[in-house]
Design a protein around this motif. Structure first.
Motif, PDB file in Angstrom:
ATOM      1  N   GLY A 610      43.325   7.782  25.267  1.00 52.62           N
ATOM      2  CA  GLY A 610      42.602   6.736  25.973  1.00 52.62           C
ATOM      3  C   GLY A 610      43.451   5.511  26.183  1.00 52.62           C
ATOM      4  N   ILE A 611      42.805   4.474  26.704  1.00 49.67           N
ATOM      5  CA  ILE A 611      43.464   3.212  27.019  1.00 49.67           C
ATOM      6  C   ILE A 611      42.628   2.084  26.441  1.00 49.67           C
ATOM      7  CG2 ILE A 611      44.144   1.654  28.882  1.00 49.67           C
ATOM      8  CD1 ILE A 611      44.657   4.092  30.616  1.00 49.67           C
ATOM      9  N   LEU A 612      43.301   1.135  25.828  1.00 51.26           N
ATOM     10  CA  LEU A 612      42.660  -0.056  25.300  1.00 51.26           C
ATOM     11  C   LEU A 612      43.074  -1.244  26.157  1.00 51.26           C
ATOM     12  CD1 LEU A 612      41.065  -1.615  23.113  1.00 51.26           C
ATOM     13  CD2 LEU A 612      43.212  -1.805  21.840  1.00 51.26           C
ATOM     14  N   GLU A 613      42.088  -1.962  26.673  1.00 48.82           N
ATOM     15  CA  GLU A 613      42.348  -3.141  27.495  1.00 48.82           C
ATOM     16  C   GLU A 613      41.808  -4.367  26.772  1.00 48.82           C
ATOM     17  OE1 GLU A 613      41.713  -2.090  31.981  1.00 48.82           O
ATOM     18  OE2 GLU A 613      40.377  -0.841  30.770  1.00 48.82           O
ATOM     19  N   LEU A 614      42.632  -5.375  26.674  1.00 53.19           N
ATOM     20  CA  LEU A 614      42.278  -6.615  25.977  1.00 53.19           C
ATOM     21  C   LEU A 614      42.468  -7.788  26.919  1.00 53.19           C
ATOM     22  CD1 LEU A 614      41.636  -8.250  23.361  1.00 53.19           C
ATOM     23  CD2 LEU A 614      44.106  -8.297  22.951  1.00 53.19           C
ATOM     24  N   GLY A 615      41.439  -8.574  27.062  1.00 48.90           N
ATOM     25  CA  GLY A 615      41.517  -9.814  27.816  1.00 48.90           C
ATOM     26  C   GLY A 615      41.397 -10.994  26.877  1.00 48.90           C
ATOM     27  N   ILE A 616      42.454 -11.784  26.780  1.00 45.36           N
ATOM     28  CA  ILE A 616      42.443 -12.998  25.952  1.00 45.36           C
ATOM     29  C   ILE A 616      42.040 -14.144  26.870  1.00 45.36           C
ATOM     30  CG2 ILE A 616      43.793 -14.477  24.430  1.00 45.36           C
ATOM     31  CD1 ILE A 616      45.633 -12.116  23.892  1.00 45.36           C
ATOM     32  N   LEU A 617      40.775 -14.547  26.800  1.00 44.20           N
ATOM     33  CA  LEU A 617      40.244 -15.496  27.763  1.00 44.20           C
ATOM     34  C   LEU A 617      40.549 -16.940  27.379  1.00 44.20           C
ATOM     35  CD1 LEU A 617      38.420 -12.802  28.075  1.00 44.20           C
ATOM     36  CD2 LEU A 617      36.862 -14.296  29.272  1.00 44.20           C
ATOM     37  N   SER A 618      40.020 -17.370  26.231  1.00 47.43           N
ATOM     38  CA  SER A 618      40.141 -18.794  25.898  1.00 47.43           C
ATOM     39  C   SER A 618      39.835 -18.988  24.429  1.00 47.43           C
ATOM     40  CB  SER A 618      39.174 -19.627  26.764  1.00 47.43           C
ATOM     41  OG  SER A 618      37.829 -19.230  26.518  1.00 47.43           O
ATOM     42  N   ALA A 619      39.849 -20.233  24.021  1.00 45.40           N
ATOM     43  CA  ALA A 619      39.430 -20.635  22.676  1.00 45.40           C
ATOM     44  C   ALA A 619      38.696 -21.959  22.803  1.00 45.40           C
ATOM     45  CB  ALA A 619      40.621 -20.760  21.729  1.00 45.40           C
ATOM     46  N   HIS A 714      32.995 -11.591  23.484  1.00 50.05           N
ATOM     47  CA  HIS A 714      32.447 -12.364  22.377  1.00 50.05           C
ATOM     48  C   HIS A 714      33.378 -13.529  22.039  1.00 50.05           C
ATOM     49  CE1 HIS A 714      30.494  -8.427  21.792  1.00 50.05           C
ATOM     50  NE2 HIS A 714      29.520  -9.087  21.216  1.00 50.05           N
ATOM     51  N   TYR A 715      32.781 -14.517  21.421  1.00 46.37           N
ATOM     52  CA  TYR A 715      33.536 -15.550  20.717  1.00 46.37           C
ATOM     53  C   TYR A 715      33.656 -15.124  19.256  1.00 46.37           C
ATOM     54  CZ  TYR A 715      33.869 -19.229  24.249  1.00 46.37           C
ATOM     55  OH  TYR A 715      34.219 -19.967  25.356  1.00 46.37           O
ATOM     56  N   TYR A 716      34.887 -14.986  18.783  1.00 47.91           N
ATOM     57  CA  TYR A 716      35.140 -14.585  17.402  1.00 47.91           C
ATOM     58  C   TYR A 716      35.519 -15.819  16.586  1.00 47.91           C
ATOM     59  CZ  TYR A 716      35.354  -9.805  19.195  1.00 47.91           C
ATOM     60  OH  TYR A 716      35.058  -8.608  19.792  1.00 47.91           O
ATOM     61  N   PRO A 717      34.912 -15.998  15.415  1.00 46.78           N
ATOM     62  CA  PRO A 717      35.300 -17.154  14.588  1.00 46.78           C
ATOM     63  C   PRO A 717      36.704 -16.976  14.031  1.00 46.78           C
ATOM     64  CG  PRO A 717      33.783 -15.726  13.396  1.00 46.78           C
ATOM     65  CD  PRO A 717      33.868 -15.172  14.789  1.00 46.78           C
ATOM     66  N   LEU A 718      37.480 -18.046  14.064  1.00 45.33           N
ATOM     67  CA  LEU A 718      38.833 -18.054  13.520  1.00 45.33           C
ATOM     68  C   LEU A 718      38.769 -18.652  12.121  1.00 45.33           C
ATOM     69  CD1 LEU A 718      40.761 -19.227  16.706  1.00 45.33           C
ATOM     70  CD2 LEU A 718      40.615 -16.914  15.794  1.00 45.33           C
ATOM     71  N   LEU A 719      38.754 -17.786  11.134  1.00 41.21           N
ATOM     72  CA  LEU A 719      38.601 -18.198   9.740  1.00 41.21           C
ATOM     73  C   LEU A 719      39.930 -18.065   9.024  1.00 41.21           C
ATOM     74  CD1 LEU A 719      35.252 -16.346   8.958  1.00 41.21           C
ATOM     75  CD2 LEU A 719      35.569 -18.636   9.886  1.00 41.21           C
ATOM     76  N   VAL A 720      40.272 -19.097   8.279  1.00 46.43           N
ATOM     77  CA  VAL A 720      41.516 -19.105   7.506  1.00 46.43           C
ATOM     78  C   VAL A 720      41.177 -19.555   6.090  1.00 46.43           C
ATOM     79  CG1 VAL A 720      43.797 -20.129   7.246  1.00 46.43           C
ATOM     80  CG2 VAL A 720      42.950 -19.565   9.522  1.00 46.43           C
ATOM     81  N   HIS A 733      37.847 -16.400  22.384  1.00 46.76           N
ATOM     82  CA  HIS A 733      37.049 -15.665  23.362  1.00 46.76           C
ATOM     83  C   HIS A 733      37.850 -14.458  23.836  1.00 46.76           C
ATOM     84  CE1 HIS A 733      34.201 -15.986  27.089  1.00 46.76           C
ATOM     85  NE2 HIS A 733      33.878 -15.028  26.253  1.00 46.76           N
ATOM     86  N   LEU A 734      37.317 -13.261  23.558  1.00 43.64           N
ATOM     87  CA  LEU A 734      38.016 -12.027  23.889  1.00 43.64           C
ATOM     88  C   LEU A 734      37.117 -11.125  24.719  1.00 43.64           C
ATOM     89  CD1 LEU A 734      39.619 -11.105  20.435  1.00 43.64           C
ATOM     90  CD2 LEU A 734      40.720 -12.284  22.341  1.00 43.64           C
ATOM     91  N   ALA A 735      37.755 -10.331  25.573  1.00 45.15           N
ATOM     92  CA  ALA A 735      37.093  -9.245  26.293  1.00 45.15           C
ATOM     93  C   ALA A 735      37.813  -7.953  25.938  1.00 45.15           C
ATOM     94  CB  ALA A 735      37.126  -9.489  27.798  1.00 45.15           C
ATOM     95  N   LEU A 736      37.055  -6.929  25.607  1.00 48.01           N
ATOM     96  CA  LEU A 736      37.644  -5.701  25.066  1.00 48.01           C
ATOM     97  C   LEU A 736      36.977  -4.504  25.725  1.00 48.01           C
ATOM     98  CD1 LEU A 736      39.794  -5.439  22.777  1.00 48.01           C
ATOM     99  CD2 LEU A 736      37.938  -4.770  21.279  1.00 48.01           C
TER     100      LEU A 736
END
Length: 1018
Positions: A610-619, A714-720, A733-736
């Motif tokens: 298969g193919i995985l497509e990732l869109g890195i939109l924003s933060a 989705h918006y994913y939380p950036l936790l450190v 903000h990612l599109a997958l």
């Protein structure tokens, strides 16, 4: 008395219900048998109310157990008596903040009333509780009169004044209606009945808009009252402002996932859109003005010396890009591309000016001016726009008689243009030419790694460093930065035998040497150099290559140049077996979240599935990482899957970067993980070379949890996790999308081993595997840090989780809770069985009796019944399947309430650098925890020893009882049909509670009296 304030602000994208493509919505809120409503907004699918509804809270302590129900209706009679359902929202009382300062505006997607309801849109609410005595609430009759007067005087009331917590008074300009229950009749009674029947509660949270993301959220729900969340994906149309806040039960709302509906082409379809949508359909289109400065010719000489140092300045409004200056060149070639964001264009003119670099002031050579409106639009996959020659003009825009032409190409395009990655961008206008490469997007590939296996067998005729004694020898092997040594020989001998196998990690193109040294108590007595490229490779063959004898050179001979080597008549020899294992997969990341499981040899790799497509939109809501320097954040993203790494361009000095870049990977195994990290660049404009890029956060997504051909946005939380505690640095903000191209191969993949065949045919020992993984990580980090722009070592190590294997008390607690969560299923089955045995639900117990008797009479139905039960259970759970991909879970990681000392211990160096007293305290704490673990292990050992002692005659009376009973049951079961025995056992197990005793059963008492070896311990 405490008050509950519900601010109904607005709604958007409501479902038309009046048959004319519109609706007249109003809102009804019910809380603790109190019902109030807003005004009616005629013919408005995006109404704005801005009204405050105030409710009495009888007992603030019971607020957590209350439910706020918000209903949106369409008015059909202009009085609210006849209405259509437009949606509802249920909010739990424990999510309500206790002050206005802690409350934030939250958008809730409207929920359906039934399975066949057609609902869409969302509503904005601000809910909080206030405590005080200065409250004034208007009576319903007065409010109705005020509303009628206002509707006559002005159709749209002004927004209300802000609510003051200390002195809350409802403004007369904001009428509030209290619904008379007698007028509504059965409708509210139906709502009450539904409320009583519902057992699950849906709660939606929003992420705070503060810089840190912590201040605006409601307090976290208590762990003993988890909230069941049913996510949705069809609540709104595409749009950047429409989000759905989904919360895992028990997790703080600001750490949750936020579903979005961005206007990407993959969601909106391709109708009426240009070809670019099919190229970059997972991200939002961004328009750019491209200027390609190719070269110039016949430029006039400007200096007295007869030389010219030309460069080109491209200016659009306040944005200015400059090429490199070329010394003494009248025919310069630049090949530089400049990209200006269309949404930031500040002028309609594009000025391309050629200047002469000078010490004092640069001289004007000529310029060319373009109008933005005349720039053509280029749409990939069209061929690149051909550059053209343009005659240089003077400062007034007139053609000059002086020679000089410049070759340019100007066009309007998107981020799908092939010139986009290498272009100079207007958002990096303050970056110097030397640091410009650090802002560009790039694709990297990890080096191909192999395991190098060296079997050190023996040596012969060693010459000791001291005459008169046999050498005590050992072998040390160095490959690059890796060094391993064998144990010293058992006894001093001239022909020692080691028979040890050492493993290393090497990478193509195999430009390193294997340095083999034989030492005698630390002194070198022989040396051998073998190039890695001369070592034979082994695929999936179980047989190792034949061992060979190699000559050991004396240290003096080994140091001589290859051209001056002398013929050696006698030398010591060493027996080695060396090979490159190409049938293994070299682990450079943890197997728990590995992104690649393919063997090193390309001939052994399977085809992709298969193919995985990732869109890195924003933060959004990023924290300022450079606040001390007066700047915010220079953010860029890194994504890693398999051996392919991608890095987005660096966006300077912004807390809301918009990348909108799309990347694609081939997928060979669905049970793999993609990792996306966000970093703050510290190498912009002359930063120190040893400066480290700061971590903003990362996201891991397992591909097997994704549905095929579905787009996840989705918006994913950036936790450190930091020594000061858990911090949220923003949201990514990612599109997958995961697309399967070979269904048969993907389904068959689930039955194949996770790792290549050689990992099971000749497994690598555990003591080797962790060391080899660390060495592989170091090789990948060193190789990628030499690229341009480099992926720096701290970035690669963070993406690969270099320190994942280090001890952490927090991680140990998390793993313990994971085990308890797994074992909780056993406790659920036990409680269900206990309820059946004690007749807590007589109807269920009777049904179990009937099913048991049927299975005893027809034993051939037992296995079909079990598998049918599994099928029905899985089919039933399909309704409650996860609708969103997994993300970093702060509650599962035990990171929310970790003790500061535990975090300090986790971030301590190895070996420790903390004071002695602190280390002693931590050691005592570890001893206490280990003591409890020791007790649990001892109890398990005791139960096992009791089971082994049943027939061991350690207790002669107990063993005699067991063997006599065994003989009796053997005879009894031989003469008695199996069905009768099964019925007797089942009925005894399901007997009524009045026939049961509270004391332990006889078999349990007997087992606990058996001896164990615990009394034999010192």
């Amino acid at each position: 008395m405490a008050k509950l304030v519900v601010e109904v602000l607005d709604a958007s994208d409501l479902m038309p219900k009046d048959g004319q493509g519109s609706a007249s919505p109003f809102v009804e809120v019910e809380f603790d048998d109190q019902k109030k409503r807003t005004q009616i907004k005629p013919k408005d699918l995006n109404p704005v109310w801005n009204q405050n509804l105030v409710f009495n809270i009888q007992n603030p302590r019971d607020l957590d157990d209350k439910t706020i129900e918000v209903f949106v209706y369409n008015d059909r009679s202009k009085h609210g008596h006849h209405k259509n359902f437009l949606g509802k929202v249920k909010i739990s009382g424990f999510s309500v903040p206790l002050s206005e300062s802690d409350a934030v505006v939250q958008r809730y997607p409207l929920d359906k009333r039934g399975f066949f309801s057609h609902i869409k849109g969302d509503i904005a609410l601000k809910i909080y509780a206030v405590v005080g005595s200065n409250y004034q609430v208007f009576e319903p009759e007065v409010l109705l009169q005020e509303q009628q007067v206002q509707q006559q005087e002005q159709p749209q009331p002004p927004p209300p004044p802000p609510v003051n917590v200390n002195n809350f008074v409802e403004s007369k300009e904001t009428p509030v209606q209290e619904i008379n229950p007698s007028k509504l009749g059965d409708e509210f009674s139906d709502i009450k009945k539904k409320k009583k029947k519902e057992k699950e509660l849906r709660t939606f949270y929003s992420v705070g808009t503060g810089a840190g993301g912590f201040g605006g959220g409601p307090p976290p729900p208590p762990a003993e009252k988890p909230v069941s969340v049913e996510p949705r994906s069809d609540f709104a149309k595409a749009g950047p402002a429409t989000v759905m806040h989904m919360q895992i039960p028990g997790q703080r709302p600001e750490f949750g996932l936020v579903e979005t509906r961005p206007p990407v082409a993959a969601r909106m379809g391709y109708w009426g859109r240009d070809k670019t949508a099919s190229t970059y359909d997972m991200v939002e289109q961004m328009q750019f003005l491209y200027v390609n400065v190719v070269k110039a010719r016949d430029l006039p000489v400007m200096d007295i010396t007869g030389s010219l140092d030309p460069y080109v300045e491209v200016k659009v409004g306040n944005y200015k890009g400059v090429t490199k200056h070329l010394e003494k060149n009248q025919f310069p070639v630049w090949n530089s591309v400049f990209a200006f964001s269309k949404e930031r264009l500040q002028s309609n003119l594009i000025e391309v000016t050629v200047k002469d670099k000078d010490i004092a002031k640069d001289d004007f050579v000529g310029k060319v001016v373009f109008d933005v409106m005349d720039v053509p639009l280029r749409v990939p996959p069209d061929s690149p726009l051909a550059p053209q020659w343009y005659k240089l003009e003077d400062k007034k825009g007139l053609k000059t008689t002086m020679p000089g032409e410049i070759m340019l190409a100007v066009w309007m395009g998107t981020q799908a243009d092939e010139a986009f990655p290498e272009a100079w961008h207007s958002d990096a206008h303050s970056v110097s030419q030397q640091m410009l490469a650090n802002t560009r997007s790039k694709v990297y590939f990890s080096p191909k790694l192999y395991y190098l296996r060296i079997h050190v067998i023996e040596a012969q005729d060693l010459v000791p460093s001291e005459k008169g004694r046999a050498p005590v020898s050992s072998v040390r092997i160095v490959v690059g930065h890796q060094g391993r040594a064998t144990r010293p020989a058992q006894m001093g001998t001239y022909s020692p035998v080691w028979n040890e196998e050492l493993m290393f990690v090497v990478a193509e193109p195999f430009d390193e040497n294997i340095i083999i040294s034989v030492d005698d108590k630390g002194e070198l007595i022989g040396r051998l150099l073998i190039p890695v490229r001369e070592v034979p490779q082994r695929g999936e063959l179980p047989k190792l290559p034949d061992a060979r004898w190699f000559n050991l050179h004396k240290p003096s001979v080994a140091e001589e140049e290859s051209g001056k080597k002398k013929e050696i008549k006698f030398s010591s020899k060493i027996h080695l077996r060396i090979c490159l294992d190409a049938g293994y997969h070299v682990l450079d990341e943890s197997t728990n979240f590995s992104s690649d499981l393919q063997p090193s040899s390309k001939h052994l790799r399977k085809s992709n599935i298969g193919i995985l497509e990732l869109g890195i939109l924003s933060a959004r809501n990023l924290l300022p990482m450079k606040s001390k320097d007066g700047r915010t954040t220079d953010a860029y993203c890194v994504a890693k899957y398999g051996n392919k790494w991608v890095r987005t361009r660096t966006l300077l000095d912004t807390l809301t970067p918009r990348w909108n870049e799309q990347y694609t990977w081939e997928v060979y195994d669905p049970c793999t993980v993609i990792t996306i990290g966000v970093f703050d660049s510290s190498h912009i404009n002359g930063s120190k070379e040893d400066a480290r890029d700061q971590r903003i956060g990362k996201v891991r997504i397992r591909l097997s949890t994704l549905e095929t051909d579905r787009i996840y946005t989705h918006y994913y939380p950036l936790l450190v996790l930091q020594p000061s505690g858990l911090k949220k640095h923003g949201e990514l903000h990612l599109a997958l999308r995961f697309t399967c191209t070979a269904w048969v191969n993907m389904v068959a993949q689930y039955g194949r081993p996770l790792l290549p065949k050689m990992h099971y045919a000749q497994p690598i020992s555990v003591r080797h595997i962790d060391w080899l993984r660390h060495q592989a990580m170091q090789i990948v980090a060193a190789r990628l840090s030499r690229a341009e722009p480099p992926l720096r070592r701290e970035t690669v190590e963070y993406m690969l989780d270099v320190d994942y294997h280090m001890f952490s008390l927090r991680r140990s607690k998390a793993n313990f809770h994971r085990i308890m969560s797994v074992l909780s299923g056993v406790s659920v089955v036990y409680r269900w069985s206990d309820g059946i045995c004690y007749w807590k639900n007589p109807l269920t117990t009777i049904l179990v009796h009937v099913l048991f008797l049927i299975l005893v009479c027809y034993p051939e139905l037992i296995l079909p019944t079990i598998f049918l039960f599994l099928f029905v259970t899985g089919l039933w759970n399909y309704r409650f399947r996860p609708r969103h991909p997994p993300h970093m879970d702060a509650r599962l990681s035990q990171a929310e309430n970790t003790h500061p000392d535990e975090l300090d211990e986790e971030f301590d160096t190895f070996p420790t650098s903390r004071p002695t007293d602190l280390v002693r305290m931590r050691y005592d704490r570890l001893r206490s925890v280990a003591g409890r673990v020791q007790s649990v292990i001892g109890d398990l050992a005791t139960q096992g020893e009791r089971a082994l002692s049943i027939l061991s005659w350690r207790d002669p009376r107990a063993t005699a009882i067991v063997i006599i009973l065994a003989l009796f049951f053997a005879v009894f079961l031989y003469v008695t049909p199996f069905q009768i025995v099964a019925v007797l056992i089942g009925l005894y197990w399901l007997r009524h509670p009045r026939f049961r005793s509270k004391l332990p059963s006889v078999p349990v008492n007997f087992f606990k009296r058996l001896p164990a070896k615990s009394d034999m311990l010192l």
